[in-house]
Write a protein that holds these residues in place. Structure first.
Motif, PDB file in Angstrom:
ATOM      1  N   ASP A   1      10.104  11.543   8.473  1.00  0.00           N
ATOM      2  CA  ASP A   1       9.788  10.672   9.606  1.00  0.00           C
ATOM      3  C   ASP A   1       9.271   9.342   9.052  1.00  0.00           C
ATOM      4  O   ASP A   1       8.093   8.998   9.177  1.00  0.00           O
ATOM      5  CB  ASP A   1       8.753  11.339  10.507  1.00  0.00           C
ATOM      6  N   TRP A   2      10.168   8.589   8.433  1.00  0.00           N
ATOM      7  CA  TRP A   2       9.765   7.366   7.732  1.00  0.00           C
ATOM      8  C   TRP A   2       9.238   6.306   8.681  1.00  0.00           C
ATOM      9  O   TRP A   2       8.405   5.474   8.288  1.00  0.00           O
ATOM     10  CB  TRP A   2      10.927   6.818   6.903  1.00  0.00           C
ATOM     11  N   GLN A   3       9.693   6.326   9.936  1.00  0.00           N
ATOM     12  CA  GLN A   3       9.186   5.331  10.875  1.00  0.00           C
ATOM     13  C   GLN A   3       7.730   5.602  11.257  1.00  0.00           C
ATOM     14  O   GLN A   3       6.963   4.675  11.533  1.00  0.00           O
ATOM     15  CB  GLN A   3      10.082   5.272  12.111  1.00  0.00           C
TER      16      GLN A   3
ATOM     17  N   TYR B   1      10.257  -8.204   4.925  1.00  0.00           N
ATOM     18  CA  TYR B   1       9.077  -7.894   5.744  1.00  0.00           C
ATOM     19  C   TYR B   1       9.411  -7.665   7.214  1.00  0.00           C
ATOM     20  O   TYR B   1       8.508  -7.476   8.031  1.00  0.00           O
ATOM     21  CB  TYR B   1       8.062  -9.040   5.648  1.00  0.00           C
ATOM     22  N   GLY B   2      10.691  -7.673   7.566  1.00  0.00           N
ATOM     23  CA  GLY B   2      11.089  -7.703   8.967  1.00  0.00           C
ATOM     24  C   GLY B   2      10.589  -6.541   9.808  1.00  0.00           C
ATOM     25  O   GLY B   2      10.409  -6.682  11.019  1.00  0.00           O
ATOM     26  N   LEU B   3      10.366  -5.375   9.204  1.00  0.00           N
ATOM     27  CA  LEU B   3       9.907  -4.208   9.957  1.00  0.00           C
ATOM     28  C   LEU B   3       8.402  -4.013   9.863  1.00  0.00           C
ATOM     29  O   LEU B   3       7.886  -2.961  10.245  1.00  0.00           O
ATOM     30  CB  LEU B   3      10.625  -2.947   9.455  1.00  0.00           C
ATOM     31  N   LEU B   4       7.685  -5.026   9.390  1.00  0.00           N
ATOM     32  CA  LEU B   4       6.251  -4.888   9.171  1.00  0.00           C
ATOM     33  C   LEU B   4       5.411  -5.713  10.152  1.00  0.00           C
ATOM     34  O   LEU B   4       4.332  -6.200   9.824  1.00  0.00           O
ATOM     35  CB  LEU B   4       5.899  -5.270   7.725  1.00  0.00           C
TER      36      LEU B   4
ATOM     37  N   GLN C   1       2.062   3.636  10.250  1.00  0.00           N
ATOM     38  CA  GLN C   1       0.754   3.691   9.592  1.00  0.00           C
ATOM     39  C   GLN C   1       0.516   2.421   8.769  1.00  0.00           C
ATOM     40  O   GLN C   1      -0.589   1.867   8.763  1.00  0.00           O
ATOM     41  CB  GLN C   1       0.686   4.918   8.688  1.00  0.00           C
ATOM     42  N   TYR C   2       1.560   1.978   8.080  1.00  0.00           N
ATOM     43  CA  TYR C   2       1.426   0.756   7.287  1.00  0.00           C
ATOM     44  C   TYR C   2       1.208  -0.461   8.182  1.00  0.00           C
ATOM     45  O   TYR C   2       0.411  -1.343   7.864  1.00  0.00           O
ATOM     46  CB  TYR C   2       2.664   0.556   6.413  1.00  0.00           C
ATOM     47  N   ARG C   3       1.921  -0.520   9.283  1.00  0.00           N
ATOM     48  CA  ARG C   3       1.742  -1.638  10.205  1.00  0.00           C
ATOM     49  C   ARG C   3       0.287  -1.731  10.673  1.00  0.00           C
ATOM     50  O   ARG C   3      -0.310  -2.809  10.698  1.00  0.00           O
ATOM     51  CB  ARG C   3       2.665  -1.466  11.413  1.00  0.00           C
ATOM     52  N   GLU C   4      -0.265  -0.583  11.030  1.00  0.00           N
ATOM     53  CA  GLU C   4      -1.658  -0.555  11.497  1.00  0.00           C
ATOM     54  C   GLU C   4      -2.610  -0.956  10.383  1.00  0.00           C
ATOM     55  O   GLU C   4      -3.541  -1.744  10.586  1.00  0.00           O
ATOM     56  CB  GLU C   4      -2.002   0.841  12.017  1.00  0.00           C
ATOM     57  N   LEU C   5      -2.378  -0.434   9.187  1.00  0.00           N
ATOM     58  CA  LEU C   5      -3.247  -0.731   8.054  1.00  0.00           C
ATOM     59  C   LEU C   5      -3.207  -2.212   7.694  1.00  0.00           C
ATOM     60  O   LEU C   5      -4.249  -2.857   7.527  1.00  0.00           O
ATOM     61  CB  LEU C   5      -2.830   0.132   6.860  1.00  0.00           C
TER      62      LEU C   5
ATOM     63  N   GLU D   1       0.860  -1.190   0.000  1.00  0.00           N
ATOM     64  CA  GLU D   1       0.000   0.000   0.000  1.00  0.00           C
ATOM     65  C   GLU D   1       0.895   1.239   0.000  1.00  0.00           C
ATOM     66  O   GLU D   1       1.847   1.317   0.780  1.00  0.00           O
ATOM     67  CB  GLU D   1      -0.883  -0.014   1.243  1.00  0.00           C
ATOM     68  N   LEU D   2       0.612   2.200  -0.866  1.00  0.00           N
ATOM     69  CA  LEU D   2       1.457   3.395  -0.971  1.00  0.00           C
ATOM     70  C   LEU D   2       0.731   4.668  -0.541  1.00  0.00           C
ATOM     71  O   LEU D   2       1.294   5.756  -0.635  1.00  0.00           O
ATOM     72  CB  LEU D   2       1.954   3.559  -2.410  1.00  0.00           C
ATOM     73  N   SER D   3      -0.488   4.548  -0.043  1.00  0.00           N
ATOM     74  CA  SER D   3      -1.309   5.732   0.215  1.00  0.00           C
ATOM     75  C   SER D   3      -0.751   6.622   1.313  1.00  0.00           C
ATOM     76  O   SER D   3      -1.050   7.830   1.340  1.00  0.00           O
ATOM     77  CB  SER D   3      -2.741   5.318   0.561  1.00  0.00           C
ATOM     78  N   SER D   4       0.049   6.077   2.222  1.00  0.00           N
ATOM     79  CA  SER D   4       0.562   6.887   3.324  1.00  0.00           C
ATOM     80  C   SER D   4       1.914   7.530   3.018  1.00  0.00           C
ATOM     81  O   SER D   4       2.448   8.267   3.854  1.00  0.00           O
ATOM     82  CB  SER D   4       0.698   6.027   4.595  1.00  0.00           C
ATOM     83  N   LEU D   5       2.466   7.245   1.842  1.00  0.00           N
ATOM     84  CA  LEU D   5       3.745   7.865   1.506  1.00  0.00           C
ATOM     85  C   LEU D   5       3.606   9.382   1.433  1.00  0.00           C
ATOM     86  O   LEU D   5       2.628   9.897   0.873  1.00  0.00           O
ATOM     87  CB  LEU D   5       4.263   7.345   0.162  1.00  0.00           C
TER      88      LEU D   5
END
Length: 403
Positions: free
Chosen positions: A292-294, A216-219, A299-303, A43-47
């Motif tokens: 603030d990429w983290q 995927y380690g940070l997801l 946001q991606y983790r939550e989504l 998903e790229l919507s939060s970029l």
């Protein structure tokens, strides 16, 4: 008169390669309204697109002559410095810039590693099931892929030890173990630390290199991060990627290898691509340094967590008896085991007719297994589409079981 080329005119490795089941399913399902559980597209919507546009403008206006030129064959120092900081999140504290090779996605790193290490008939160990893109690289190199048993916690150390003993007794040469320990593709599994330690011990004792693939380690949905195998063993080759945690369109990944091997990998990388895109590398480096990429990652983790839960909720409610599936805590995928009476390819064709597509399990093995298994991806569809598509899948599966 032009010459007509056929597959028989090609090298043995090309003749040995199999078409991608994943791509084949994509081609069959490319029609409007299709709900795709096949795609691994992030998903790229939060970029932060405005920030990325500013970074891009700055690069072109102030460093255009640099970023549009050839660069170092193994990557820019700027990006390597950012990669070193990023890997510290997974416990890798002693990475050296000279041991890092920036690649055109981690797929390129896999290809380079295989070209350097594999002769025809060499053995590569891989989880059962395993990433289809890696299987394509390995079979194209004429390696013998031997799958090692896995469960809901990933690779099973006892199965690894047993397989290694059997292969050694047969006099077969094992070159490396390929593993995705964190939120595996296709299983969605997370290997516990005690298993990681035991797998390393088994490989060390038998002089088997480990190739640790970690896109995927940070997801992790709750922000949980596994300790990389490389953190505790400098002889592990670590393959990283920005495709899942940032954006796949830039095609930027990296390899961290033992010093003696990194030099050889660097020469092969240079022969293959001369150098990775300087512009792409510097855009990634600036993104990591100046945004603030983290927070975006959170946001991606939550989504992804919400989408995974939507899938699990429908499965819990509608799946028939005799079907099991993994319950991912991160990443993009869940792995489904069907009754032996159900062929996953035939089920896939039925689902495509009803507007849903997934990937049959045979895509993730090299030995013909997977006919009663399937991978579903929850990363790209909306929660609404996930609920709708998963119910269609479960209904088609019930019909297939009942005959």
């Amino acid at each position: 008169m032009s010459q007509e080329f056929t597959i028989e005119d090609c090298a043995a490795g090309v003749r040995n390669a199999k078409p991608s089941e994943v791509r084949k399913v994509f081609a069959m399902s490319a029609k409007p309204g299709m709900i795709s559980f096949a795609s691994g597209m992030p998903e790229l919507s939060s970029l932060p697109m405005d920030s990325l546009a500013d970074i891009t403008e700055d690069l072109m206006r102030n460093r255009g002559m640099e970023v549009m030129q050839y660069g170092a064959s193994t990557g820019t120092d700027h990006l390597k410095a950012q990669i070193i900081e990023l890997m510290k999140l997974e416990g890798i504290e002693n990475a050296k810039p000279e041991d890092i090779i920036v690649t055109t996605g981690s797929q390129c790193g896999l290809d380079i590693l295989t070209r350097v290490l594999i002769d025809p008939e060499d053995v590569i160990l891989a989880e059962a099931p395993s990433y289809s893109g890696a299987m394509a690289v390995f079979t194209g190199a004429q390696a013998n892929v031997v799958h090692v048993g896995a469960d809901h916690e990933g690779l099973i150390p006892e199965e690894l030890e047993k397989t290694v003993e059997e292969l050694k007794a047969q006099g077969r040469r094992i070159k490396f173990l390929y593993t995705i320990p964190s939120f595996q593709n296709p299983g969605g599994t997370m290997m516990p630390q005690e298993r990681r330690d035991r797998v390393r011990e088994i490989c060390d004792a038998n002089h088997i290199l480990i190739a640790e693939d970690n896109p995927y380690g940070l997801l992790g949905f709750e922000g949980q991060v596994g300790r990389a195998m490389r953190a505790d063993d400098d002889n592990v080759v670590y393959l990283g990627s920005f495709s899942k945690m940032f954006a796949p369109g830039l095609r930027v990944g990296w390899t961290l290898a033992p010093s003696s091997l990194s030099k050889i990998l660097g020469l092969q990388a240079e022969a293959a691509v001369l150098n990775p895109s300087v512009f792409g590398q510097e855009l990634v480096a600036e993104y990591l340094e100046k945004t603030d990429w983290q927070a975006v990652l959170n946001q991606y983790r939550e989504l992804y967590g919400k989408r995974a839960q939507a899938l699990m909720d429908v499965f819990d409610e509608f799946m028939p008896e005799g079907v099991t599936w993994t319950r991912p805590e991160g990443g993009f995928y869940s792995w489904i085991t069907l009754p032996e009476s159900v062929d996953s390819y035939e089920l896939c064709m039925t689902c495509i007719d009803r507007g849903v597509v997934f990937v049959p399990g045979t895509a993730f093995y090299t030995d013909g297994r997977g006919t009663h298994e399937a991978r579903v991806s929850f990363c790209h569809p909306t929660e609404e589409d996930i609920r709708k598509g998963a119910e269609i899948f479960a209904t088609a599966l019930k019909e297939a079981i009942s005959g």
